[in-house]
Design an enzyme around this catalytic site. Structure first.
Site, short mmCIF file in Angstrom:
data_model
loop_
_atom_site.label_atom_id
_atom_site.label_comp_id
_atom_site.label_asym_id
_atom_site.label_seq_id
_atom_site.Cartn_x
_atom_site.Cartn_y
_atom_site.Cartn_z
CD GLU A 1 -14.90 -21.45 -18.27
OE1 GLU A 1 -14.20 -22.08 -17.47
OE2 GLU A 1 -14.52 -20.42 -18.84
CG HIS B 1 -11.94 -18.29 -17.71
ND1 HIS B 1 -12.34 -19.15 -18.70
CD2 HIS B 1 -10.71 -17.86 -18.09
CE1 HIS B 1 -11.40 -19.24 -19.63
NE2 HIS B 1 -10.39 -18.45 -19.27
NE ARG C 1 -9.79 -22.02 -23.09
CZ ARG C 1 -9.14 -20.91 -22.74
NH1 ARG C 1 -8.74 -20.74 -21.50
NH2 ARG C 1 -8.89 -19.97 -23.63
C1 8YV Z 1 -9.45 -15.03 -21.62
C2 8YV Z 1 -7.95 -17.07 -21.43
O1 8YV Z 1 -9.82 -14.04 -20.77
O2 8YV Z 1 -6.46 -16.07 -22.95
C3 8YV Z 1 -7.02 -17.10 -22.57
O3 8YV Z 1 -6.80 -18.20 -23.14
O4 8YV Z 1 -8.34 -18.05 -20.93
C4 8YV Z 1 -8.37 -15.77 -20.87
O5 8YV Z 1 -7.26 -14.93 -20.81
C5 8YV Z 1 -10.68 -15.79 -21.98
O6 8YV Z 1 -10.40 -16.91 -22.71
C6 8YV Z 1 -11.63 -14.89 -22.75
O7 8YV Z 1 -11.65 -15.11 -24.11
#
Ligand code: 8YV
Length: 328
Positions: free
Chosen positions: A270, A288, A241
């Site tokens: 982001e 991402h 993250r």
């Molecule tokens: C998502 C991600 O696409 O699942 C997660 O934690 O980081 C990604 O797979 C993104 O967070 C969209 O909500």
């Protein structure tokens, strides 16, 4: 005729998934994919019994302050740092995420980003496109660092971290890891992974990959001090993250050659990216997309819908985060 329950789908999803939802629910959709402001989100949640949301929707006391009929917020994401769980539980709302369905796809991407970073793939492509490839050369072309037979240091050894460890074994890598809790002996054996302190990991790994959840305690897990411990030939990969890495400190370190290169799929603030990072050639940048294959994104939506349907039907959602809220 009984009115259909009203739900919110906060971001664009696959049209077929939306059409299926419309058979059972009155759906407030957002196929234009414009991110709601906190005020708009609050308004949207005020009239629905369930909501499919993503990381771009912060679900906290403010968002829930008028959501008197809401039973569930179903995240289309495994990470749920966009959820204020105590506030959601206090509002008596169930919170769910989408574990498992994205593990392999995300671990694949982590490895792809590691490979691209170590072998300078995007930089080399830019170099070629810019017309710099005028002759084959032993030394006068981008020289990378090895992945095979090197040491990978995994910080965060959940499902995705373990998936990366298993892939690393295929590359003959030595696997070391650091995690809040040490793995069971069986899991350590399966991953052939050795538990070490964060400091030892940073100073001995050739490639450091971050796969830990974002929590306030994990903010800037990697900053200037931690980068100082790393080898000048090392790479740093963040698929966890934004906020886990101090992006400003990283940009500085990349600029001064403190480490070899970085691969980043997530960023502080982001979709904005630290402008210093955009200027550097020794960083591979991705928007991402670690879970972004069509099959996996469909599976994530399907699991989120399954969670939503269960909660609205009074059943326990398969990936309920705040179990204390559920009453039979
Ligand atoms: C998502 C991600 O696409 O699942 C997660 O934690 O980081 C990604 O797979 C993104 O967070 C969209 O909500």
């Amino acid at each position: 005729m009984i009115a259909k329950p009203k739900i919110l789908v906060a971001r664009a999803i696959f049209p077929e998934a939306l059409a299926k939802l419309e058979e059972s629910f009155e759906v407030r959709s957002n196929q234009a994919d414009v991110v709601f402001t906190p005020e708009e989100l609050k308004q949207e949640l005020a009239s629905v019994v369930g909501a499919l949301v993503t990381g771009s929707e912060r679900i906290d006391a403010h968002a829930l302050s008028e959501a008197k009929q809401l039973k569930i917020v179903a995240n289309i994401s495994v990470g749920y740092n966009n959820f204020d769980i105590p506030a959601i539980s206090a509002a008596g709302v169930m919170a769910t995420n989408t574990p498992d369905v994205l593990t392999d796809t995300t671990a694949d991407f982590g490895f792809a980003l590691l490979m691209a970073t170590a072998r300078r793939m995007t930089e080399s492509e830019h170099w070629l496109r810019a017309g710099s490839w005028t002759k084959w050369s032993i030394v006068n072309n981008p020289l990378g660092v090895d992945v095979s037979h090197s040491t990978i240091g995994i910080i965060g050894m959940g499902r995705i971290g373990q998936g990366i460890a298993k892939r690393a074994l295929g590359f003959g890598m030595k696997v070391i890891y650091h995690n809040r809790n040490r793995l069971s002996e069986t899991d350590e054996k399966t991953c052939q992974a050795t538990y070490v302190s964060k400091e030892e990991l940073l100073s001995t790994a050739d490639h450091v990959i971050l796969v830990l959840p974002y929590t306030p305690e994990n903010h800037h897990t990697i900053g200037a001090q931690e980068i100082d411990l790393m080898k000048p030939t090392a790479t740093l990969i963040n698929i966890a993250r934004g906020g886990i890495v101090d992006d400003g400190a990283l940009a500085q370190a990349l600029q001064t050659g403190k480490i070899f290169a970085a691969g980043l799929d997530v960023f502080e603030g982001e979709p904005n990216v630290n402008p210093q990072l955009l200027e550097l050639s020794n960083v591979v940048l991705a928007p991402h997309i670690a879970s972004s294959t069509e099959k996996t994104r469909r599976a994530m939506v399907d699991l989120a819908v399954e969670n939503l349907r269960a909660a609205i039907d009074g059943k326990k959602p398969p990936s309920l985060i705040n179990a204390e809220v559920f009453r039979d």
